[in-house]
Scaffold this active site. Structure first.
Site, PDB file in Angstrom:
ATOM      1  N   ASN A 100      -2.937 -24.558 -30.736  1.00  0.00           N
ATOM      2  CA  ASN A 100      -3.341 -25.001 -32.070  1.00  0.00           C
ATOM      3  C   ASN A 100      -4.077 -23.960 -32.914  1.00  0.00           C
ATOM      4  OD1 ASN A 100      -2.647 -27.923 -32.421  1.00  0.00           O
ATOM      5  ND2 ASN A 100      -3.670 -28.050 -30.451  1.00  0.00           N
ATOM      6  N   MET A 102      -4.092 -20.978 -33.868  1.00  0.00           N
ATOM      7  CA  MET A 102      -3.553 -19.931 -34.746  1.00  0.00           C
ATOM      8  C   MET A 102      -2.658 -20.517 -35.824  1.00  0.00           C
ATOM      9  SD  MET A 102      -3.055 -16.889 -31.910  1.00  0.00           S
ATOM     10  CE  MET A 102      -2.350 -15.672 -32.977  1.00  0.00           C
ATOM     11  N   LYS A 103      -2.838 -21.806 -36.056  1.00  0.00           N
ATOM     12  CA  LYS A 103      -2.101 -22.482 -37.134  1.00  0.00           C
ATOM     13  C   LYS A 103      -2.924 -22.377 -38.413  1.00  0.00           C
ATOM     14  CE  LYS A 103       0.129 -25.649 -33.870  1.00  0.00           C
ATOM     15  NZ  LYS A 103       0.071 -26.999 -33.237  1.00  0.00           N
ATOM     16  N   HIS A 136       1.610 -18.436 -32.842  1.00  0.00           N
ATOM     17  CA  HIS A 136       2.166 -19.716 -33.288  1.00  0.00           C
ATOM     18  C   HIS A 136       1.159 -20.373 -34.207  1.00  0.00           C
ATOM     19  CE1 HIS A 136       4.388 -23.525 -33.057  1.00  0.00           C
ATOM     20  NE2 HIS A 136       3.237 -24.117 -32.861  1.00  0.00           N
ATOM     21  N   GLU A 187       9.970 -25.282 -37.834  1.00  0.00           N
ATOM     22  CA  GLU A 187      10.544 -26.584 -38.190  1.00  0.00           C
ATOM     23  C   GLU A 187      10.905 -26.743 -39.665  1.00  0.00           C
ATOM     24  OE1 GLU A 187       7.976 -29.608 -36.522  1.00  0.00           O
ATOM     25  OE2 GLU A 187       7.823 -28.550 -34.627  1.00  0.00           O
ATOM     26  N   ASN A 235      11.438 -20.956 -35.294  1.00  0.00           N
ATOM     27  CA  ASN A 235      11.186 -21.883 -34.197  1.00  0.00           C
ATOM     28  C   ASN A 235      11.459 -23.322 -34.620  1.00  0.00           C
ATOM     29  OD1 ASN A 235      10.037 -22.265 -31.464  1.00  0.00           O
ATOM     30  ND2 ASN A 235       8.373 -23.340 -32.534  1.00  0.00           N
ATOM     31  N   HIS A 273      11.465 -29.600 -26.157  1.00  0.00           N
ATOM     32  CA  HIS A 273      10.713 -30.794 -25.755  1.00  0.00           C
ATOM     33  C   HIS A 273      11.768 -31.817 -25.337  1.00  0.00           C
ATOM     34  CE1 HIS A 273       6.909 -29.196 -27.119  1.00  0.00           C
ATOM     35  NE2 HIS A 273       7.400 -28.967 -28.317  1.00  0.00           N
ATOM     36  N   GLU A 302       8.555 -23.892 -26.112  1.00  0.00           N
ATOM     37  CA  GLU A 302       7.616 -25.011 -25.935  1.00  0.00           C
ATOM     38  C   GLU A 302       8.115 -26.015 -24.884  1.00  0.00           C
ATOM     39  OE1 GLU A 302       6.543 -26.829 -29.644  1.00  0.00           O
ATOM     40  OE2 GLU A 302       6.557 -24.949 -30.754  1.00  0.00           O
ATOM     41  N   ASP A 304       8.737 -28.670 -22.249  1.00  0.00           N
ATOM     42  CA  ASP A 304       8.156 -29.704 -21.408  1.00  0.00           C
ATOM     43  C   ASP A 304       9.252 -30.734 -21.141  1.00  0.00           C
ATOM     44  OD1 ASP A 304       5.980 -30.793 -24.146  1.00  0.00           O
ATOM     45  OD2 ASP A 304       8.116 -31.213 -23.849  1.00  0.00           O
ATOM     46  N   TRP A 355       4.842 -25.835 -22.640  1.00  0.00           N
ATOM     47  CA  TRP A 355       3.910 -26.260 -23.679  1.00  0.00           C
ATOM     48  C   TRP A 355       2.709 -27.012 -23.101  1.00  0.00           C
ATOM     49  CZ3 TRP A 355       3.604 -23.905 -28.002  1.00  0.00           C
ATOM     50  CH2 TRP A 355       2.823 -24.418 -29.053  1.00  0.00           C
TER      51      TRP A 355
HETATM   52  O1  G3I Z   1      -9.543 -32.312 -30.347  1.00  0.00           O
HETATM   53  C1  G3I Z   1      -9.590 -33.182 -31.476  1.00  0.00           C
HETATM   54  C2  G3I Z   1     -10.562 -34.324 -31.210  1.00  0.00           C
HETATM   55  O2  G3I Z   1     -11.882 -33.808 -31.066  1.00  0.00           O
HETATM   56  C3  G3I Z   1     -10.510 -35.302 -32.376  1.00  0.00           C
HETATM   57  O3  G3I Z   1     -11.337 -36.409 -32.101  1.00  0.00           O
HETATM   58  C4  G3I Z   1      -9.074 -35.757 -32.581  1.00  0.00           C
HETATM   59  C5  G3I Z   1      -9.007 -36.683 -33.774  1.00  0.00           C
HETATM   60  O4  G3I Z   1      -7.821 -36.483 -34.461  1.00  0.00           O
HETATM   61  O5  G3I Z   1      -8.228 -34.620 -32.836  1.00  0.00           O
HETATM   62  C6  G3I Z   1      -8.208 -33.722 -31.718  1.00  0.00           C
HETATM   63  O6  G3I Z   1      -7.358 -32.631 -32.038  1.00  0.00           O
HETATM   64  C7  G3I Z   1      -5.974 -32.942 -31.903  1.00  0.00           C
HETATM   65  C8  G3I Z   1      -5.334 -31.772 -31.134  1.00  0.00           C
HETATM   66  O7  G3I Z   1      -3.915 -31.943 -31.045  1.00  0.00           O
HETATM   67  C9  G3I Z   1      -5.907 -31.670 -29.720  1.00  0.00           C
HETATM   68  O8  G3I Z   1      -5.551 -32.815 -29.017  1.00  0.00           O
HETATM   69  C10 G3I Z   1      -5.336 -33.011 -33.289  1.00  0.00           C
HETATM   70  O9  G3I Z   1      -5.832 -34.174 -33.945  1.00  0.00           O
HETATM   71  C11 G3I Z   1      -3.823 -33.107 -33.152  1.00  0.00           C
HETATM   72  O10 G3I Z   1      -3.228 -33.024 -34.439  1.00  0.00           O
HETATM   73  C12 G3I Z   1      -3.302 -31.930 -32.323  1.00  0.00           C
HETATM   74  O11 G3I Z   1      -1.924 -32.137 -32.130  1.00  0.00           O
HETATM   75  C13 G3I Z   1      -1.170 -30.931 -31.920  1.00  0.00           C
HETATM   76  C14 G3I Z   1       0.139 -31.085 -32.680  1.00  0.00           C
HETATM   77  O12 G3I Z   1       0.975 -29.934 -32.454  1.00  0.00           O
HETATM   78  C15 G3I Z   1      -0.099 -31.227 -34.157  1.00  0.00           C
HETATM   79  O13 G3I Z   1       1.141 -31.549 -34.772  1.00  0.00           O
HETATM   80  C16 G3I Z   1      -0.884 -30.757 -30.441  1.00  0.00           C
HETATM   81  O14 G3I Z   1      -2.089 -30.457 -29.739  1.00  0.00           O
HETATM   82  C17 G3I Z   1       0.120 -29.628 -30.215  1.00  0.00           C
HETATM   83  O15 G3I Z   1       0.526 -29.607 -28.847  1.00  0.00           O
HETATM   84  C18 G3I Z   1       1.353 -29.838 -31.081  1.00  0.00           C
HETATM   85  O16 G3I Z   1       2.196 -28.747 -30.890  1.00  0.00           O
HETATM   86  C19 G3I Z   1       3.407 -28.773 -31.673  1.00  0.00           C
HETATM   87  C20 G3I Z   1       3.743 -27.346 -32.034  1.00  0.00           C
HETATM   88  O17 G3I Z   1       2.664 -26.753 -32.728  1.00  0.00           O
HETATM   89  C21 G3I Z   1       5.033 -27.296 -32.819  1.00  0.00           C
HETATM   90  N1  G3I Z   1       6.123 -27.925 -32.068  1.00  0.00           N
HETATM   91  C22 G3I Z   1       5.835 -29.299 -31.695  1.00  0.00           C
HETATM   92  C23 G3I Z   1       4.561 -29.363 -30.857  1.00  0.00           C
HETATM   93  C24 G3I Z   1       4.299 -30.775 -30.392  1.00  0.00           C
HETATM   94  O18 G3I Z   1       4.037 -31.602 -31.497  1.00  0.00           O
END
Ligand code: G3I
Length: 397
Positions: A100, A102-103, A136, A187, A235, A273, A302, A304, A355
Site C-alpha cells: 500500500n 507507495m500508492k 506499486h 487497472e 498492471n 488473483h 499479485e 494469490d 500478494w
Molecule cells: O490499516 C487500516 C486500519 O487501521 C483502518 O482502521 C482501516 C479502516 O478503513 O483501514 C486499514 O487500511 C486498509 C488497508 O488495506 C490495510 O488493511 C485500507 O482501508 C484498505 O483500503 C487497504 O486495502 C488495500 C487495497 O488494495 C485497496 O484497494 C489492500 O491492503 C491491498 O492488498 C489491495 O491491493 C490491490 C492492489 O494494490 C492492486 N490490485 C488489486 C489488489 C487487491 O485489491
C-alpha cells in the site's frame, strides 16, 4: 551488496524452515472440507514427498525475481515491525512490493507535499538484504489522496497534476538500483466491452474523464523520462481469464508501439488473483503466451489462490483449510508457476510475486475470514502451497 540471486543463505535458515514446513501428511488445519469434487487445478498429484523449501527464491531459474507484497509504514502488520514476517521474507523472497505505502495517497498526501519516509525505509530494508523492489503503483484510480479526488482544473491542469505525481515519485527512486521496476498505471480497463468490439473498454476514472485516453501514454512517458533505467509495467487483473480484457491490453501495447513517437513500456503485469479452478490452466497458458509474443516482459505481480470460492466467487462455506484442499492449492501453485515458466521465455520473465506474506495478512480476508490464499499460514508456517510453488520452479532447468 550483490543483488540476491538464486542462492541459499546459510544452513540455519534451512533448518528453521524445514522444521516449520507444513507437511500434507501431518494434516494441520483439518475440519470440514468443502464437500466439492476436487477441481482440475492442472498440477501434479501424489508422487514422492517434495524436499523441504529453505529458500524459495533460490530455486528460481536464472535468478528470476520471486517477490512478495508486504505491509509497511504505520500498518499494524508492517514487515519492519514483525520478526515473524521478516523471517519468512528474508528466507524466501528476492523482491519486495509495497502492498500500500507507495500508492498516491501515501506518497503525496497533500498537494505538493511528498512523504517518502516509509517507502525509503522499505527500500533500505530490501537493499540491505540484496533484494530488489517493484514499485506499486505510480497511478491508479483507487487510494488517491482526497485532494486529487477533488482537484479542479482543465485537461492541461489535470495532466500537469498527474505528471507531477508520476514524475516526482519516479525521479525520487531513479538511480536507486534497488527499485528496478514500476507498475506505471494500474487497472486502466473495465470489466466489460460495452461497444462489443471484442476489447474491454477503458475504465471510467477521473483520469480518463479529465485528461482523456491519452493519460496512460502520458504516464508512461513521464515515468520513462524520470527514471530511464526502471522497467515500466502496465498492471491489471483477470488478464489470464478474460480474453477480451487481455486483448484490450495487447491492443494498447500495439498502439504504443505504432505511435510515431513510440510510448515506452517494458512489461505487462498479470495480477493473478485467482482461485483453485478459475481460470482453467490452459487459458492461463494461452494468456501468458499471447503476452510473451509481444516481446515485452511478463510478470505475475499479485498472485494469490483462493480455495473457499466457487467459479463465480461465491463462498464454498469452508470453515477450515483441510489437508485435501491445501494439497489442491499446492498443485494449483505448481501448475501456475510451471505454466509461467513454460510460456514466458527466460529473458522476458519479470518474475512472480505473491500478494502477501501469510494468510492472516491477505486482502482476501476482508471479504471472507475463511480464506487461505497464500504460501504461509496464520502462524507463518509453510503450507503445502509453498512446496507447490517450489516444485513449479524446480521443474524448469
Ligand atoms: O490499516 C487500516 C486500519 O487501521 C483502518 O482502521 C482501516 C479502516 O478503513 O483501514 C486499514 O487500511 C486498509 C488497508 O488495506 C490495510 O488493511 C485500507 O482501508 C484498505 O483500503 C487497504 O486495502 C488495500 C487495497 O488494495 C485497496 O484497494 C489492500 O491492503 C491491498 O492488498 C489491495 O491491493 C490491490 C492492489 O494494490 C492492486 N490490485 C488489486 C489488489 C487487491 O485489491
Amino acid at each position: 551488496m550483490a543483488p540476491r540471486i538464486a542462492r541459499c543463505r546459510g544452513a540455519f535458515l534451512a533448518l528453521v524452515f524445514a522444521a516449520a514446513a507444513w507437511s500434507c501428511s501431518s494434516g494441520g488445519g483439518g475440519g470440514g472440507g468443502s464437500g466439492q469434487p476436487p477441481p482440475d487445478v492442472g498440477g501434479s498429484g501424489g508422487g514422492p514427498p517434495s524436499p523441504a523449501v529453505p529458500n524459495l527464491y533460490a530455486l528460481a531459474p536464472g535468478g528470476m525475481p520471486v517477490g512478495v507484497a508486504v505491509p509497511a509504514g504505520n500498518f499494524a502488520n508492517s514487515l519492519l515491525g514483525s520478526v515473524a514476517r521478516q523471517q519468512v521474507v528474508d528466507a524466501h523472497f528476492s523482491q519486495l512490493t509495497a502492498e500500500n505505502i507507495m500508492k498516491p495517497s501515501f506518497l503525496q498526501p497533500a498537494e505538493g507535499t511528498f512523504d517518502f519516509a516509509d517507502a525509503d525505509e522499505l527500500a533500505a530494508y530490501a537493499e540491505a538484504r540484496g533484494m530488489t523492489m517493484h514499485g506499486h503503483t505510480l497511478l491508479w484510480h483507487e487510494q488517491l489522496p482526497a485532494w486529487m479526488e477533488t482537484f479542479q482544473g482543465d485537461a492541461a491542469d489535470w495532466a500537469s497534476m498527474m505528471s507531477g505525481h508520476v514524475g516526482t515519485v519516479a525521479a525520487h527512486f531513479a538511480g536507486n538500483a534497488t527499485l528496478v521496476s514500476w507498475d506505471v498505471v494500474n487497472e486502466v480497463f473495465s470489466d466489460s466491452d460495452a461497444d462489443g468490439d471484442g476489447l474491454h473498454d477503458m475504465r471510467d476514472t477521473l483520469w480518463l474523464a479529465n485528461i482523456g485516453p491519452g493519460y496512460v501514454a502520458t504516464a508512461f512517458r513521464t515515468a520513462a523520462a524520470a527514471d530511464p533505467d526502471a522497467d515500466l509495467y502496465y498492471n491489471d487483473y483477470n488478464l489470464s481469464g478474460v480474453p477480451a480484457k487481455l486483448a484490450a491490453v495487447l491492443d494498447m501495447v500495439g498502439a504504443f508501439r505504432n505511435d510515431p513517437d513510440p510510448v515506452p513500456i517494458d512489461g505487462i503485469g498479470f495480477q493473478m488473483h485467482v482461485s483453485l479452478a478459475w481460470p482453467e490452466i490452459g487459458q492461463v497458458r494461452s494468456a501468458f503466451a499471447a503476452a510473451a509474443a509481444t516481446g515485452l516482459k511478463v510478470k505475475i505481480s499479485e498472485l494469490d489462490i483462493t480455495v473457499n470460492t466457487d467459479g463465480n466467487g461465491a463462498s464454498l462455506g469452508m470453515t477450515e483449510l483441510t489437508p485435501a484442499v491445501a494439497d489442491q492449492q499446492r498443485a494449483r501453485f505448481e501448475a501456475i508457476v510451471r505454466a509461467y515458466l513454460d510460456e514466458v521465455p527466460a529473458p522476458q520473465r519479470g518474475g512472480i510475486t505473491v500478494w502477501g506474506i501469510a494468510d492472516v495478512d491477505s486482502w482476501r480476508r476482508t471479504y471472507n475470514s475463511n480464506e487461505w490464499p497464500l504460501l504461509f499460514d496464520d502462524a507463518f508456517a509453510a503450507k503445502p502451497a509453498l512446496t507447490g510453488f517450489a516444485d513449479g520452479l524446480r521443474a524448469m532447468p
